[in-house]
Design a protein around this motif. Structure first.
Motif, PDB file in Angstrom:
ATOM      1  N   LYS A  47     -12.724   4.817  -1.205  1.00 20.07           N
ATOM      2  CA  LYS A  47     -12.434   4.247  -2.521  1.00 20.07           C
ATOM      3  C   LYS A  47     -12.808   2.771  -2.491  1.00 20.07           C
ATOM      4  O   LYS A  47     -12.295   2.013  -1.664  1.00 20.07           O
ATOM      5  N   ILE A  48     -13.719   2.399  -3.399  1.00 20.06           N
ATOM      6  CA  ILE A  48     -14.293   1.052  -3.436  1.00 20.06           C
ATOM      7  C   ILE A  48     -13.901   0.365  -4.739  1.00 20.06           C
ATOM      8  O   ILE A  48     -13.970   0.968  -5.808  1.00 20.06           O
ATOM      9  N   ALA A  49     -13.547  -0.916  -4.655  1.00 20.02           N
ATOM     10  CA  ALA A  49     -13.318  -1.745  -5.843  1.00 20.02           C
ATOM     11  C   ALA A  49     -14.474  -2.732  -5.968  1.00 20.02           C
ATOM     12  O   ALA A  49     -14.910  -3.324  -4.971  1.00 20.02           O
ATOM     13  N   ILE A  50     -14.972  -2.892  -7.211  1.00 16.13           N
ATOM     14  CA  ILE A  50     -16.080  -3.808  -7.470  1.00 16.13           C
ATOM     15  C   ILE A  50     -15.707  -4.685  -8.669  1.00 16.13           C
ATOM     16  O   ILE A  50     -15.501  -4.169  -9.767  1.00 16.13           O
ATOM     17  N   PHE A  90     -15.150 -12.899  -7.853  1.00 21.02           N
ATOM     18  CA  PHE A  90     -14.014 -11.973  -7.799  1.00 21.02           C
ATOM     19  C   PHE A  90     -12.904 -12.318  -8.789  1.00 21.02           C
ATOM     20  O   PHE A  90     -12.456 -11.483  -9.559  1.00 21.02           O
ATOM     21  N   GLY A  91     -12.433 -13.540  -8.785  1.00 21.17           N
ATOM     22  CA  GLY A  91     -11.268 -13.935  -9.561  1.00 21.17           C
ATOM     23  C   GLY A  91     -11.490 -14.087 -11.051  1.00 21.17           C
ATOM     24  O   GLY A  91     -10.544 -14.294 -11.791  1.00 21.17           O
ATOM     25  N   HIS A  92     -12.738 -13.986 -11.503  1.00 22.80           N
ATOM     26  CA  HIS A  92     -13.025 -14.181 -12.920  1.00 22.80           C
ATOM     27  C   HIS A  92     -13.506 -12.909 -13.603  1.00 22.80           C
ATOM     28  O   HIS A  92     -13.900 -12.953 -14.763  1.00 22.80           O
ATOM     29  N   CYS A  93     -13.466 -11.781 -12.932  1.00 22.41           N
ATOM     30  CA  CYS A  93     -14.021 -10.556 -13.494  1.00 22.41           C
ATOM     31  C   CYS A  93     -13.200 -10.050 -14.676  1.00 22.41           C
ATOM     32  O   CYS A  93     -12.023 -10.354 -14.807  1.00 22.41           O
ATOM     33  N   THR A 153      -9.996   0.817  -0.030  1.00 23.55           N
ATOM     34  CA  THR A 153     -10.146   0.333   1.353  1.00 23.55           C
ATOM     35  C   THR A 153     -11.340  -0.607   1.515  1.00 23.55           C
ATOM     36  O   THR A 153     -11.549  -1.147   2.588  1.00 23.55           O
ATOM     37  N   LEU A 154     -12.116  -0.779   0.435  1.00 23.40           N
ATOM     38  CA  LEU A 154     -13.340  -1.578   0.508  1.00 23.40           C
ATOM     39  C   LEU A 154     -13.547  -2.298  -0.810  1.00 23.40           C
ATOM     40  O   LEU A 154     -13.381  -1.701  -1.882  1.00 23.40           O
ATOM     41  N   LEU A 155     -13.899  -3.582  -0.755  1.00 27.12           N
ATOM     42  CA  LEU A 155     -14.226  -4.348  -1.950  1.00 27.12           C
ATOM     43  C   LEU A 155     -15.629  -4.905  -1.792  1.00 27.12           C
ATOM     44  O   LEU A 155     -15.937  -5.534  -0.783  1.00 27.12           O
ATOM     45  N   LEU A 156     -16.474  -4.648  -2.778  1.00 27.36           N
ATOM     46  CA  LEU A 156     -17.843  -5.153  -2.794  1.00 27.36           C
ATOM     47  C   LEU A 156     -17.915  -6.257  -3.839  1.00 27.36           C
ATOM     48  O   LEU A 156     -17.715  -5.999  -5.026  1.00 27.36           O
ATOM     49  N   ALA A 157     -18.164  -7.493  -3.421  1.00 27.45           N
ATOM     50  CA  ALA A 157     -18.158  -8.637  -4.337  1.00 27.45           C
ATOM     51  C   ALA A 157     -19.494  -9.355  -4.322  1.00 27.45           C
ATOM     52  O   ALA A 157     -20.259  -9.255  -3.356  1.00 27.45           O
ATOM     53  N   GLY A 158     -19.725 -10.115  -5.384  1.00 23.76           N
ATOM     54  CA  GLY A 158     -20.849 -11.043  -5.389  1.00 23.76           C
ATOM     55  C   GLY A 158     -20.448 -12.250  -4.567  1.00 23.76           C
ATOM     56  O   GLY A 158     -21.041 -12.571  -3.554  1.00 23.76           O
TER      57      GLY A 158
END
Length: 120
Positions: free
Chosen positions: A3-6, A17-20, A62-67
């Motif tokens: 499960k990935i959060a983007i 991340f903090g402005h999405c 369990t995974l976060l993909l960020a710019g």
């Protein structure tokens, strides 16, 4: 299952991340195929000052993909056993493909635009 959060703005990876606008949650089966995708509302304000890391962990992320992402947010996510990878861009599907192809940064691109506002 993975499960990935983007962090997402519109239909693309948000550069910070903090402005999405929201988080795209992507569930992958054991063959790394997308089996489900949905939006999770993000908290207002700086990501490192919210309880978002705990909420993502409770959702099974369990995974976060960020710019890009700040150090405070990275620390909170890691404390919840969420792996953080950076350098992602494009659509959500393109970000997942970048991850599958190992086309990301492991040195963590740190956002510094807060000038210390997210330090603990």
């Amino acid at each position: 299952m993975t499960k990935i959060a983007i962090p997402t703005k519109g239909s693309s990876v948000d550069g910070h991340f903090g402005h999405c606008e929201f988080f795209s949650i992507v569930e992958l089966n054991d063959n790394q195929e997308i089996v489900r995708q949905y939006a999770k509302t993000s908290a207002e304000g700086c990501g490192c000052k919210s309880n978002l890391a705990e909420e993502l962990a409770q959702d099974g992320v369990t995974l976060l993909l960020a710019g890009g992402i700040g150090q405070g947010a990275i620390q909170k996510l890691k404390a919840q056993n969420i792996t953080v990878l950076t350098g992602f861009s494009g659509t959500i599907d393109e970000a997942v493909i970048q991850w599958k192809n190992k086309d990301y940064h492991t040195d963590l691109s740190i956002c510094t635009e807060h000038h210390g506002n997210c330090e603990h």
